[in-house]
Scaffold this motif. Sequence first.
Motif, PDB file in Angstrom:
ATOM      1  N   ILE A  74       0.849  -1.199   0.000  1.00  0.00           N
ATOM      2  CA  ILE A  74       0.000   0.000   0.000  1.00  0.00           C
ATOM      3  C   ILE A  74       0.884   1.247   0.000  1.00  0.00           C
ATOM      4  O   ILE A  74       1.848   1.322   0.766  1.00  0.00           O
ATOM      5  CB  ILE A  74      -0.898   0.011   1.262  1.00  0.00           C
ATOM      6  N   GLY A  75       0.552   2.192  -0.851  1.00  0.00           N
ATOM      7  CA  GLY A  75       1.271   3.474  -0.855  1.00  0.00           C
ATOM      8  C   GLY A  75       0.401   4.515  -0.189  1.00  0.00           C
ATOM      9  O   GLY A  75      -0.762   4.677  -0.563  1.00  0.00           O
ATOM     10  N   THR A  76       0.963   5.213   0.796  1.00  0.00           N
ATOM     11  CA  THR A  76       0.120   6.119   1.595  1.00  0.00           C
ATOM     12  C   THR A  76       0.742   7.495   1.799  1.00  0.00           C
ATOM     13  O   THR A  76       1.922   7.612   2.106  1.00  0.00           O
ATOM     14  CB  THR A  76      -0.129   5.499   3.000  1.00  0.00           C
ATOM     15  N   ILE A  77      -0.097   8.518   1.652  1.00  0.00           N
ATOM     16  CA  ILE A  77       0.248   9.861   2.139  1.00  0.00           C
ATOM     17  C   ILE A  77      -0.755  10.174   3.231  1.00  0.00           C
ATOM     18  O   ILE A  77      -1.956  10.161   2.983  1.00  0.00           O
ATOM     19  CB  ILE A  77       0.067  10.973   1.096  1.00  0.00           C
ATOM     20  N   LEU A  78      -0.271  10.420   4.419  1.00  0.00           N
ATOM     21  CA  LEU A  78      -1.159  10.772   5.526  1.00  0.00           C
ATOM     22  C   LEU A  78      -0.816  12.179   5.984  1.00  0.00           C
ATOM     23  O   LEU A  78       0.293  12.415   6.472  1.00  0.00           O
ATOM     24  CB  LEU A  78      -0.957   9.761   6.667  1.00  0.00           C
ATOM     25  N   GLU A  79      -1.718  13.093   5.793  1.00  0.00           N
ATOM     26  CA  GLU A  79      -1.553  14.515   6.144  1.00  0.00           C
ATOM     27  C   GLU A  79      -0.416  15.182   5.361  1.00  0.00           C
ATOM     28  O   GLU A  79      -0.652  15.711   4.293  1.00  0.00           O
ATOM     29  CB  GLU A  79      -1.350  14.682   7.655  1.00  0.00           C
ATOM     30  N   THR A  80       0.810  15.139   5.898  1.00  0.00           N
ATOM     31  CA  THR A  80       1.902  15.890   5.257  1.00  0.00           C
ATOM     32  C   THR A  80       2.924  14.942   4.620  1.00  0.00           C
ATOM     33  O   THR A  80       3.047  13.804   5.038  1.00  0.00           O
ATOM     34  CB  THR A  80       2.646  16.737   6.311  1.00  0.00           C
ATOM     35  N   PRO A  81       3.684  15.429   3.627  1.00  0.00           N
ATOM     36  CA  PRO A  81       4.755  14.592   3.068  1.00  0.00           C
ATOM     37  C   PRO A  81       5.904  14.490   4.086  1.00  0.00           C
ATOM     38  O   PRO A  81       6.346  15.514   4.601  1.00  0.00           O
ATOM     39  CB  PRO A  81       5.218  15.368   1.834  1.00  0.00           C
ATOM     40  N   ASN A  82       6.330  13.274   4.392  1.00  0.00           N
ATOM     41  CA  ASN A  82       7.370  13.082   5.406  1.00  0.00           C
ATOM     42  C   ASN A  82       8.622  12.461   4.792  1.00  0.00           C
ATOM     43  O   ASN A  82       8.620  11.287   4.434  1.00  0.00           O
ATOM     44  CB  ASN A  82       6.855  12.163   6.520  1.00  0.00           C
ATOM     45  N   PHE A  83       9.678  13.279   4.700  1.00  0.00           N
ATOM     46  CA  PHE A  83      10.938  12.802   4.122  1.00  0.00           C
ATOM     47  C   PHE A  83      12.123  13.364   4.913  1.00  0.00           C
ATOM     48  O   PHE A  83      11.947  14.284   5.715  1.00  0.00           O
ATOM     49  CB  PHE A  83      11.053  13.242   2.655  1.00  0.00           C
ATOM     50  N   TYR A  84      13.310  12.831   4.621  1.00  0.00           N
ATOM     51  CA  TYR A  84      14.527  13.354   5.250  1.00  0.00           C
ATOM     52  C   TYR A  84      14.909  14.634   4.512  1.00  0.00           C
ATOM     53  O   TYR A  84      15.192  14.588   3.306  1.00  0.00           O
ATOM     54  CB  TYR A  84      15.654  12.309   5.176  1.00  0.00           C
ATOM     55  N   PRO A  85      14.908  15.773   5.211  1.00  0.00           N
ATOM     56  CA  PRO A  85      15.078  17.060   4.513  1.00  0.00           C
ATOM     57  C   PRO A  85      16.413  17.234   3.817  1.00  0.00           C
ATOM     58  O   PRO A  85      16.510  17.977   2.845  1.00  0.00           O
ATOM     59  CB  PRO A  85      14.909  18.097   5.636  1.00  0.00           C
ATOM     60  N   TYR A  86      17.460  16.544   4.305  1.00  0.00           N
ATOM     61  CA  TYR A  86      18.804  16.737   3.734  1.00  0.00           C
ATOM     62  C   TYR A  86      19.082  15.779   2.572  1.00  0.00           C
ATOM     63  O   TYR A  86      20.133  15.854   1.952  1.00  0.00           O
ATOM     64  CB  TYR A  86      19.872  16.561   4.827  1.00  0.00           C
ATOM     65  N   LEU A  87      18.137  14.862   2.289  1.00  0.00           N
ATOM     66  CA  LEU A  87      18.321  13.932   1.165  1.00  0.00           C
ATOM     67  C   LEU A  87      17.534  14.424  -0.044  1.00  0.00           C
ATOM     68  O   LEU A  87      16.499  15.092   0.109  1.00  0.00           O
ATOM     69  CB  LEU A  87      17.844  12.529   1.552  1.00  0.00           C
ATOM     70  N   LYS A 132       6.879  19.059  -2.662  1.00  0.00           N
ATOM     71  CA  LYS A 132       6.929  18.051  -1.585  1.00  0.00           C
ATOM     72  C   LYS A 132       5.754  17.088  -1.714  1.00  0.00           C
ATOM     73  O   LYS A 132       5.900  15.871  -1.561  1.00  0.00           O
ATOM     74  CB  LYS A 132       6.887  18.744  -0.216  1.00  0.00           C
ATOM     75  N   GLN A 133       4.594  17.665  -1.981  1.00  0.00           N
ATOM     76  CA  GLN A 133       3.393  16.836  -2.099  1.00  0.00           C
ATOM     77  C   GLN A 133       3.498  15.910  -3.314  1.00  0.00           C
ATOM     78  O   GLN A 133       3.107  14.750  -3.249  1.00  0.00           O
ATOM     79  CB  GLN A 133       2.160  17.760  -2.214  1.00  0.00           C
ATOM     80  N   ARG A 134       4.090  16.408  -4.383  1.00  0.00           N
ATOM     81  CA  ARG A 134       4.229  15.583  -5.585  1.00  0.00           C
ATOM     82  C   ARG A 134       5.245  14.469  -5.354  1.00  0.00           C
ATOM     83  O   ARG A 134       5.073  13.350  -5.837  1.00  0.00           O
ATOM     84  CB  ARG A 134       4.630  16.456  -6.791  1.00  0.00           C
ATOM     85  N   LEU A 135       6.289  14.772  -4.587  1.00  0.00           N
ATOM     86  CA  LEU A 135       7.252  13.714  -4.259  1.00  0.00           C
ATOM     87  C   LEU A 135       6.571  12.640  -3.401  1.00  0.00           C
ATOM     88  O   LEU A 135       6.823  11.442  -3.567  1.00  0.00           O
ATOM     89  CB  LEU A 135       8.464  14.287  -3.517  1.00  0.00           C
ATOM     90  N   ALA A 136       5.692  13.100  -2.496  1.00  0.00           N
ATOM     91  CA  ALA A 136       4.961  12.138  -1.650  1.00  0.00           C
ATOM     92  C   ALA A 136       4.091  11.233  -2.511  1.00  0.00           C
ATOM     93  O   ALA A 136       3.977  10.022  -2.251  1.00  0.00           O
ATOM     94  CB  ALA A 136       4.122  12.880  -0.618  1.00  0.00           C
ATOM     95  N   ILE A 137       3.500  11.806  -3.558  1.00  0.00           N
ATOM     96  CA  ILE A 137       2.678  10.991  -4.461  1.00  0.00           C
ATOM     97  C   ILE A 137       3.566   9.976  -5.187  1.00  0.00           C
ATOM     98  O   ILE A 137       3.213   8.798  -5.309  1.00  0.00           O
ATOM     99  CB  ILE A 137       1.903  11.886  -5.456  1.00  0.00           C
ATOM    100  N   ALA A 138       4.745  10.434  -5.621  1.00  0.00           N
ATOM    101  CA  ALA A 138       5.690   9.506  -6.276  1.00  0.00           C
ATOM    102  C   ALA A 138       6.070   8.371  -5.316  1.00  0.00           C
ATOM    103  O   ALA A 138       6.150   7.207  -5.713  1.00  0.00           O
ATOM    104  CB  ALA A 138       6.936  10.253  -6.732  1.00  0.00           C
ATOM    105  N   ALA A 139       6.270   8.738  -4.044  1.00  0.00           N
ATOM    106  CA  ALA A 139       6.671   7.728  -3.053  1.00  0.00           C
ATOM    107  C   ALA A 139       5.588   6.665  -2.857  1.00  0.00           C
ATOM    108  O   ALA A 139       5.898   5.502  -2.601  1.00  0.00           O
ATOM    109  CB  ALA A 139       6.988   8.400  -1.718  1.00  0.00           C
ATOM    110  N   THR A 140       4.332   7.085  -2.991  1.00  0.00           N
ATOM    111  CA  THR A 140       3.256   6.093  -2.827  1.00  0.00           C
ATOM    112  C   THR A 140       3.305   5.037  -3.935  1.00  0.00           C
ATOM    113  O   THR A 140       2.811   3.935  -3.764  1.00  0.00           O
ATOM    114  CB  THR A 140       1.850   6.743  -2.830  1.00  0.00           C
ATOM    115  N   LEU A 141       3.893   5.413  -5.058  1.00  0.00           N
ATOM    116  CA  LEU A 141       3.903   4.493  -6.211  1.00  0.00           C
ATOM    117  C   LEU A 141       5.144   3.595  -6.258  1.00  0.00           C
ATOM    118  O   LEU A 141       5.239   2.708  -7.105  1.00  0.00           O
ATOM    119  CB  LEU A 141       3.798   5.296  -7.504  1.00  0.00           C
TER     120      LEU A 141
END
Lengths: 295, 271
Positions: A74-87, A132-141
């Motif tokens: 399952i690919g999920t975005i819950l509320e905000t995109p959560n990633f390591y800011p320095y990567l 950021k939100q678009r990267l989160a969408i990519a991460a879900t896939l």
Amino acid sequence: MTVLKIQNLSKNYGVIRAVDNLSLTINTGQIFGLLGPNGSGKTTTLGMITGILSSDQGSYEWFGGQSKHPLKKIGTILETPNFYPYLNADENLEIVRHIKGGENKDFTDLLELVNLKERRKSPFASYSLGMKQRLAIAATLVADPEVLIFDEPTNGLDPQGIADVRNTLLKISETGKTIILASHILDEVEKICSHVAIIKKGKLLAEGPVGSILSNDTTIEIGATDRNGLGNYLNARTDIKSISIDGMYYNLSVEDGFKVEKLTEELARAGIFVTHLVTRKKKLEEEFLEITSKA
Amino acid sequence: MLNLLRLEYKKFRKNSVVSMLCFFFFLFTPAGMIVILGLQDVELPPPLPSAEMYYRFTLVWDAVGYIGSWTVFFFLGIAIIYSVTAEVRYKTLRQSMINGMPRTEFYLSKFYLVLSFSIIATLYYALISLVIGAFSTDQYDLAYMFENEWAIPRFFIMCMATLSFALFIAFWVRMSGLAIFLYYVYVISIEPSLRGLSSYFLDIGDWSKYFPMNIIEDLMPMPLYKLAGYLEMQREKADILIDYPIAMGLSTIFIFIFLGLAWLSFRKRDL
């Protein structure tokens, strides 16, 4: 095949009952919209079914209980995109892939889909909210999941960001994946979703295919120079289900088959001349407001 | 295990805070010996030995070990706390669970980080002690070089215990600033105060030295305590320090307690 079965799920935050005996079934291929006003329990429900919140009562089951690690499918975005800011985008997606166990380490197609290919080597911290939100969408896939969960994917975005995310979601919805979408943007849900559930104060108010939630009622927006006379005339009629005022015009809810030309003819005969008239089918937004206002 | 360690490496290899803390550990552990080097010119009254002794076998194991216990506490301990609390702050802990990582795996990845840091720090400690000792001692053989009362396993247990304590504080408190504050203050102020108060009011005498961080500190005590032996103050030494085998055993028990408490803090908590 049933993808997700929720049975009598409940969650309390102190004395507040965030989710109250919620039961839902989502099947393969459905694009399921979860609708509800702020604080209705949408995110709490998604939090419980993704394992980050514990439930006080009830249960849920992914893929009929057949999968050992269902969340990896399952690919999920819950509320905000959560990633390591320095990567950068590639490095963050690689971490997601590492957890999910996918084989493909080339994220070019995904980054192209969300229009981030040019910025793939920039650190996440330098991205705009929309990026950021678009990267989160990519991460879900990443790792080609069977189900996608999007919680308010356009929250906080500017009009351009909303348009970008909306386009991406539309593209994804064409792939045939099962999607669960919690959103305030009812227009979007109406365009994308095949099924909806409407919740308020944690309770399920309505559920089913979008077509069955939308009633057959028609909305008529009408205006005349003699506004008071028009109001008095409309209020006296018995074949109008509801009347509301929206700025200069009256909004009438009438049953399918209502003869608009007969109404205008009768108004003219009564000396009230129509200056504005729009007829349309009821939108999901109106149904949503009607259902949630009753609860 | 390697899979989870690779994941941790991918997460933190570009993190400036973790990189800097590790760099400081590698720099200040040998650099701390320079402070002792400064003492070489100080003429110590007899029967105190020359400060040069700290560089020679076998006292070099105690001197580097003592300095190492503080650099592990200050730098690697903070790195462990940061590795957990940063994930809470960035919400990547929550996202890892959402992406399908079981809580046990997340916890294990941090435990393996503690284990790896402890192994690397111990190897570094052994290397520095051997190099400094070899250059500073006139005559020695292999048996004499390692005549160190199990200093290498003692250092490893000290690392594991200190970093397990840091891991517990991180999972329990979850906020970077508060966790680091509590970690420092407990070791530097709270536990010594509790020891003093319990000794004064409860009349527990010698038992006050069996507080967890004091036991862990006694694995690598200040070399001066050992010099007390040369000054024929063996009786006093026994009063101040816990015997190494007992300290090793009790510290190992505390490692399990800290790791258990860390797991309990994380196991069912909402994220």
